[in-house]
Scaffold this motif. Structure first.
Motif, PDB file in Angstrom:
ATOM      1  N   ALA A   1      35.176  36.954   0.637  1.00  0.00           N
ATOM      2  CA  ALA A   1      34.466  36.309   1.745  1.00  0.00           C
ATOM      3  C   ALA A   1      35.436  35.872   2.838  1.00  0.00           C
ATOM      4  O   ALA A   1      35.138  35.983   4.034  1.00  0.00           O
ATOM      5  CB  ALA A   1      33.677  35.114   1.224  1.00  0.00           C
ATOM      6  N   ASP A   2      36.622  35.391   2.441  1.00  0.00           N
ATOM      7  CA  ASP A   2      37.638  35.014   3.432  1.00  0.00           C
ATOM      8  C   ASP A   2      38.036  36.223   4.281  1.00  0.00           C
ATOM      9  O   ASP A   2      38.194  36.119   5.508  1.00  0.00           O
ATOM     10  CB  ASP A   2      38.877  34.458   2.731  1.00  0.00           C
ATOM     11  N   ILE A   3      38.199  37.370   3.633  1.00  0.00           N
ATOM     12  CA  ILE A   3      38.583  38.581   4.367  1.00  0.00           C
ATOM     13  C   ILE A   3      37.433  39.048   5.250  1.00  0.00           C
ATOM     14  O   ILE A   3      37.654  39.556   6.359  1.00  0.00           O
ATOM     15  CB  ILE A   3      39.031  39.673   3.373  1.00  0.00           C
ATOM     16  N   MET A   4      36.195  38.869   4.791  1.00  0.00           N
ATOM     17  CA  MET A   4      35.050  39.178   5.651  1.00  0.00           C
ATOM     18  C   MET A   4      35.117  38.369   6.934  1.00  0.00           C
ATOM     19  O   MET A   4      34.894  38.903   8.033  1.00  0.00           O
ATOM     20  CB  MET A   4      33.743  38.881   4.910  1.00  0.00           C
ATOM     21  N   ASP A   5      35.416  37.085   6.829  1.00  0.00           N
ATOM     22  CA  ASP A   5      35.517  36.243   8.020  1.00  0.00           C
ATOM     23  C   ASP A   5      36.679  36.695   8.913  1.00  0.00           C
ATOM     24  O   ASP A   5      36.562  36.711  10.150  1.00  0.00           O
ATOM     25  CB  ASP A   5      35.720  34.783   7.616  1.00  0.00           C
TER      26      ASP A   5
ATOM     27  N   ARG B   1      37.779  39.652   9.287  1.00  0.00           N
ATOM     28  CA  ARG B   1      37.481  40.944   9.921  1.00  0.00           C
ATOM     29  C   ARG B   1      36.023  41.040  10.372  1.00  0.00           C
ATOM     30  O   ARG B   1      35.446  42.116  10.411  1.00  0.00           O
ATOM     31  CB  ARG B   1      37.817  42.062   8.928  1.00  0.00           C
ATOM     32  N   LYS B   2      35.442  39.904  10.714  1.00  0.00           N
ATOM     33  CA  LYS B   2      34.010  39.863  11.009  1.00  0.00           C
ATOM     34  C   LYS B   2      33.622  40.750  12.193  1.00  0.00           C
ATOM     35  O   LYS B   2      32.576  41.400  12.173  1.00  0.00           O
ATOM     36  CB  LYS B   2      33.533  38.433  11.222  1.00  0.00           C
ATOM     37  N   GLU B   3      34.454  40.772  13.240  1.00  0.00           N
ATOM     38  CA  GLU B   3      34.131  41.612  14.399  1.00  0.00           C
ATOM     39  C   GLU B   3      34.126  43.093  14.005  1.00  0.00           C
ATOM     40  O   GLU B   3      33.260  43.860  14.450  1.00  0.00           O
ATOM     41  CB  GLU B   3      35.122  41.369  15.535  1.00  0.00           C
TER      42      GLU B   3
ATOM     43  N   LEU C   1      31.341  48.213  12.871  1.00  0.00           N
ATOM     44  CA  LEU C   1      31.072  49.341  11.976  1.00  0.00           C
ATOM     45  C   LEU C   1      29.610  49.428  11.548  1.00  0.00           C
ATOM     46  O   LEU C   1      29.214  50.375  10.867  1.00  0.00           O
ATOM     47  CB  LEU C   1      31.968  49.234  10.733  1.00  0.00           C
ATOM     48  N   GLY C   2      28.822  48.434  11.928  1.00  0.00           N
ATOM     49  CA  GLY C   2      27.407  48.451  11.593  1.00  0.00           C
ATOM     50  C   GLY C   2      27.084  48.004  10.180  1.00  0.00           C
ATOM     51  O   GLY C   2      25.965  48.200   9.692  1.00  0.00           O
ATOM     52  N   ILE C   3      28.044  47.359   9.511  1.00  0.00           N
ATOM     53  CA  ILE C   3      27.802  46.869   8.151  1.00  0.00           C
ATOM     54  C   ILE C   3      26.980  45.582   8.201  1.00  0.00           C
ATOM     55  O   ILE C   3      26.141  45.325   7.328  1.00  0.00           O
ATOM     56  CB  ILE C   3      29.140  46.651   7.427  1.00  0.00           C
ATOM     57  N   TYR C   4      27.216  44.768   9.246  1.00  0.00           N
ATOM     58  CA  TYR C   4      26.424  43.561   9.482  1.00  0.00           C
ATOM     59  C   TYR C   4      25.961  43.573  10.935  1.00  0.00           C
ATOM     60  O   TYR C   4      26.637  44.124  11.808  1.00  0.00           O
ATOM     61  CB  TYR C   4      27.235  42.296   9.182  1.00  0.00           C
ATOM     62  N   GLU C   5      24.833  42.936  11.203  1.00  0.00           N
ATOM     63  CA  GLU C   5      24.248  43.027  12.538  1.00  0.00           C
ATOM     64  C   GLU C   5      24.886  42.090  13.543  1.00  0.00           C
ATOM     65  O   GLU C   5      24.803  42.315  14.754  1.00  0.00           O
ATOM     66  CB  GLU C   5      22.744  42.772  12.476  1.00  0.00           C
ATOM     67  N   SER C   6      25.533  41.003  13.064  1.00  0.00           N
ATOM     68  CA  SER C   6      26.142  40.056  13.997  1.00  0.00           C
ATOM     69  C   SER C   6      27.235  39.266  13.288  1.00  0.00           C
ATOM     70  O   SER C   6      27.288  39.219  12.048  1.00  0.00           O
ATOM     71  CB  SER C   6      25.095  39.081  14.542  1.00  0.00           C
TER      72      SER C   6
ATOM     73  N   ALA D   1      27.417  36.109  13.279  1.00  0.00           N
ATOM     74  CA  ALA D   1      26.729  35.011  12.592  1.00  0.00           C
ATOM     75  C   ALA D   1      26.241  35.452  11.204  1.00  0.00           C
ATOM     76  O   ALA D   1      26.306  34.680  10.240  1.00  0.00           O
ATOM     77  CB  ALA D   1      25.552  34.520  13.424  1.00  0.00           C
ATOM     78  N   THR D   2      25.789  36.695  11.093  1.00  0.00           N
ATOM     79  CA  THR D   2      25.334  37.212   9.799  1.00  0.00           C
ATOM     80  C   THR D   2      26.502  37.316   8.823  1.00  0.00           C
ATOM     81  O   THR D   2      26.373  36.983   7.637  1.00  0.00           O
ATOM     82  CB  THR D   2      24.683  38.595   9.968  1.00  0.00           C
ATOM     83  N   VAL D   3      27.649  37.768   9.313  1.00  0.00           N
ATOM     84  CA  VAL D   3      28.842  37.841   8.456  1.00  0.00           C
ATOM     85  C   VAL D   3      29.195  36.452   7.950  1.00  0.00           C
ATOM     86  O   VAL D   3      29.444  36.250   6.753  1.00  0.00           O
ATOM     87  CB  VAL D   3      30.040  38.446   9.217  1.00  0.00           C
ATOM     88  N   GLN D   4      29.221  35.496   8.845  1.00  0.00           N
ATOM     89  CA  GLN D   4      29.603  34.141   8.464  1.00  0.00           C
ATOM     90  C   GLN D   4      28.612  33.524   7.481  1.00  0.00           C
ATOM     91  O   GLN D   4      29.004  32.843   6.525  1.00  0.00           O
ATOM     92  CB  GLN D   4      29.740  33.276   9.715  1.00  0.00           C
ATOM     93  N   LYS D   5      27.331  33.771   7.702  1.00  0.00           N
ATOM     94  CA  LYS D   5      26.314  33.262   6.784  1.00  0.00           C
ATOM     95  C   LYS D   5      26.468  33.902   5.405  1.00  0.00           C
ATOM     96  O   LYS D   5      26.357  33.221   4.373  1.00  0.00           O
ATOM     97  CB  LYS D   5      24.924  33.548   7.344  1.00  0.00           C
TER      98      LYS D   5
END
Length: 289
Positions: free
Chosen positions: A215-219, A221-223, A228-233, A235-239
């Motif tokens: 989850a830390d790495i997701m944050d 590399r959130k942009e 890449l279209g894995i998450y829509e925004s 805010a969605t990544v952070q949630k």
């Protein structure tokens, strides 16, 4: 040499460049090599000393007085570099270091970049994954016939999920290698690579990473995940990453387990890190010497 009841000495190869490490530090995250070092010490069945080298840095070398053949094994972390760029001053020294260690008869283990750089160094090929970015979970990793009989997967389920973050894949294994695991996203999820008197056990996923660190790495590399279209925004990544951290704190939470479609192969530390423990068991028994 049989080290079954003795300490073991490992060399931990940090695959990240100084720039890559700085990105973790700027976000207040534990550096990947520190996490990996702590996992090795915690999981090893005997006392484990770990030397660290950062071969992507200019002028990096083995610790003073150390010789390649003095190590019982070596481990390679992940990285944000690309192993196919063999002429890069940040990649070339890592390829050379892997060959030097294995020429000296030292066997290794690696996650993600670790598998890629070993494969590239020993005669294989690494490319961008034409199926796209695999993150944050590698789904339905399936052991091959060779994998089911390999000691790296002793007491591991035949099909499992695992934490994963990668763009590149091994497209061709070095001569004599065996494919140990695969899934629909990445052909080579694990491999056994022989080289002279040594051998390398590599996995494309990250058994050293739990869902909270993922989850830390997701944050971090959130942009990119949105691009890449894995998450829509963002805010969605952070949630999603915050929910993943809650799941890490409460791994029996049925709602969150269902939300993420995760089981104990990711959420139970013993099952998740089985491959690392099995490799360390082999090192401590002297199987590679």
């Amino acid at each position: 040499m049989n080290v079954a009841s003795s300490d073991i000495r490992l060399l931990l190869i940090d695959g990240y460049s100084a720039h890559g490490r700085r990105a973790f530090e700027d976000h207040g995250l534990v550096l990947p090599w520190i996490r990996y070092r702590d996992v090795l010490r915690a999981v090893s069945p005997v006392t484990c000393s770990v030397d660290v080298v950062h071969p992507a840095d200019v002028g990096a070398s083995l610790p003073e007085g150390a010789e390649a053949g003095a190590y019982d094994g070596f481990v390679i972390t992940g990285s944000s570099l690309h192993a196919a760029e063999a002429s890069s001053p940040q990649v070339g020294p890592q390829l050379a270091l892997v060959r030097m260690l294995m020429d000296a008869g030292v066997s290794g283990f690696g996650s993600c970049w670790g598998l890629q750089v070993a494969a590239q160094a020993l005669g294989g090929e690494v490319i961008r994954n034409f199926r796209g970015h695999e993150a944050p979970i590698a789904r339905k990793v399936q052991l091959t016939k060779e994998g089911r009989g390999h000691p790296m997967y002793h007491r591991k389920k035949a099909v499992f999920d695992a934490c994963a973050v990668h763009d590149d894949i091994v497209a061709a294994l070095p001569p004599g290698s065996k494919l140990l695991a695969t899934n629909d996203m990445t052909l080579v999820q694990a491999a056994w690579i022989p080289y002279g008197k040594a051998e390398f056990w590599g996995v494309q996923y990250h058994p050293e990473m739990d869902i909270a660190y993922t989850a830390d790495i997701m944050d971090l590399r959130k942009e990119k995940l949105v691009e890449l279209g894995i998450y829509e925004s963002v805010a969605t990544v952070q949630k999603t990453s915050e929910a993943a951290r809650r799941l890490s704190r409460d791994p029996k939470n049925r709602i969150l387990r269902t939300q993420f479609a995760l089981d104990d192969d990711v959420l139970d530390d013993i099952q998740r890190m089985r491959e690392i423990r099995n490799w360390l068991d082999a090192v401590s028994r002297g199987d590679f010497r």
